[in-house]
Design an enzyme around this catalytic site. Structure first.
Site, PDB file in Angstrom:
ATOM      1  N   ASP A  16       0.804  -1.255  -0.018  1.00 39.24           N
ATOM      2  CA  ASP A  16      -0.041   0.092  -0.065  1.00 39.24           C
ATOM      3  C   ASP A  16       0.892   1.307   0.012  1.00 39.24           C
ATOM      4  OD1 ASP A  16      -2.619   1.352   0.393  1.00 39.24           O
ATOM      5  OD2 ASP A  16      -1.431   2.121   2.033  1.00 39.24           O
ATOM      6  N   TYR A  62       3.252   9.476   0.714  1.00 39.49           N
ATOM      7  CA  TYR A  62       4.187   8.427   1.789  1.00 39.49           C
ATOM      8  C   TYR A  62       5.677   8.810   1.222  1.00 39.49           C
ATOM      9  CZ  TYR A  62      -0.230   6.178   2.929  1.00 39.49           C
ATOM     10  OH  TYR A  62      -1.527   5.794   3.230  1.00 39.49           O
ATOM     11  N   LYS A  74      -3.090   5.790  -4.544  1.00 39.35           N
ATOM     12  CA  LYS A  74      -4.163   6.881  -3.940  1.00 39.35           C
ATOM     13  C   LYS A  74      -3.905   8.066  -4.874  1.00 39.35           C
ATOM     14  CE  LYS A  74      -3.923   5.019   0.632  1.00 39.35           C
ATOM     15  NZ  LYS A  74      -2.544   4.129   0.509  1.00 39.35           N
ATOM     16  N   HIS A 122      -7.681   9.352  -1.777  1.00 41.64           N
ATOM     17  CA  HIS A 122      -6.937   9.430  -0.538  1.00 41.64           C
ATOM     18  C   HIS A 122      -8.015   9.746   0.505  1.00 41.64           C
ATOM     19  CE1 HIS A 122      -2.796   9.582   1.434  1.00 41.64           C
ATOM     20  NE2 HIS A 122      -3.526   9.077   2.205  1.00 41.64           N
ATOM     21  N   LEU A 135      -2.151  -1.418  13.860  1.00 40.85           N
ATOM     22  CA  LEU A 135      -1.173  -1.491  15.219  1.00 40.85           C
ATOM     23  C   LEU A 135      -1.170  -0.497  16.072  1.00 40.85           C
ATOM     24  CD1 LEU A 135       1.420  -4.029  13.755  1.00 40.85           C
ATOM     25  CD2 LEU A 135      -0.722  -4.619  14.630  1.00 40.85           C
ATOM     26  N   ASN A 160       4.171 -10.604  11.701  1.00 38.04           N
ATOM     27  CA  ASN A 160       2.777 -10.109  11.014  1.00 38.04           C
ATOM     28  C   ASN A 160       2.271 -11.167  10.378  1.00 38.04           C
ATOM     29  OD1 ASN A 160       3.348  -7.645  12.493  1.00 38.04           O
ATOM     30  ND2 ASN A 160       3.837  -6.477  10.616  1.00 38.04           N
TER      31      ASN A 160
END
Length: 253
Positions: A31, A36, A61, A90, A171, A221
């Site tokens: 993702d 980012y 996005k 987004h 998390l 994970n």
């Protein structure tokens, strides 16, 4: 779509190494978003991983102020890819549900630049408004989502419409991993608090996107498919719900 993916927010200079390691240990969904700063590194990792492109599910996005076609092309250029598997709006723009952004994504889907389209950070009413204006249901709504902050009403709303909830920051950005009740439940299952949070998402039918940057955490994970949280423990986890957000607010609650 895989049932679990890798979040890449703020991986930046470490992105190529981290994503390459994640793909090596078994992740198949990545993702990202332009803000980012991770897209070039993701592209480098995919190019060098030795996997067929069809084995990797890439989520991108477009931003609320983007020209939709330009945003899609920018992301694909940064990633070095011919198409994205899923592209989301987004955030909803301030003046409505983003009808023109949505129509632009639908055109990009028709042209093969994206395989599927969805939204992120949308409340149920905004999703319904978008559907009413365009008669097209988003495949996904990506939201901050954990036992500490979620909405059963929204989840039921989305189930009725066939919309998948992708859970970012599942998390809690590590801020609530030391919660006493969560820690007790994890100990009873011989798992870590992070594994319990991810397993909770799987059992309610959402798709978690935990961020990680070390091989040990990648493996941790993924090691959530050999146990099940019983109903009594799921009810205990529900007592943690407090509309908590690591970002300061849940836009859908």
């Amino acid at each position: 779509m895989p049932v679990l993916g890798l979040g890449t927010w703020k991986l930046t200079d470490e992105t190529a190494r981290c994503v390459a390691e994640a793909l090596e240990v078994g992740y198949r969904m990545i993702d990202t978003a332009v803000d980012y700063g991770s897209q070039p590194g993701i592209g480098a990792a995919i190019a060098g991983c030795g996997l067929d492109r069809g084995e990797i599910f890439v989520v991108t996005k477009i931003e609320e102020d983007d020209d939709p076609r330009g945003g899609v092309e920018r992301d694909l250029s940064e990633l070095g890819l011919d198409y994205a598997d899923l592209t989301l709006i987004h955030r909803p723009p301030p003046d409505g549900p983003g009808e023109e952004l949505w129509r632009g994504l639908l055109r990009a889907r028709e042209e093969g630049l994206v395989r599927e389209v969805g939204v992120s950070n949308y409340a149920a009413e905004q999703v319904d408004d978008l559907i009413a204006r365009t008669d097209v249901v988003p495949a996904v709504n990506q939201l901050e989502w954990s036992p500490f902050g979620h909405s059963w009403n929204l989840l039921e709303h989305h189930r009725e419409r066939g919309i998948v909830v992708q859970a970012y920051s599942p998390l809690t950005r590590a801020e609530r991993l030391d919660d006493p009740e969560l820690t007790r439940i994890a100990r009873e299952h011989g798992k870590t608090p992070a594994q319990v949070l991810l397993r909770w998402n799987l059992q309610i039918g959402t798709v978690p996107l935990p961020k990680a940057n070390r091989p040990g955490h990648f493996r941790e994970n993924l090691d959530i498919f050999d146990f099940e949280i019983p109903e009594a423990h799921m009810m205990r986890l529900e007592t943690l719900e407090a509309h908590y957000s690591a970002l300061g607010g849940l836009p859908y609650a």
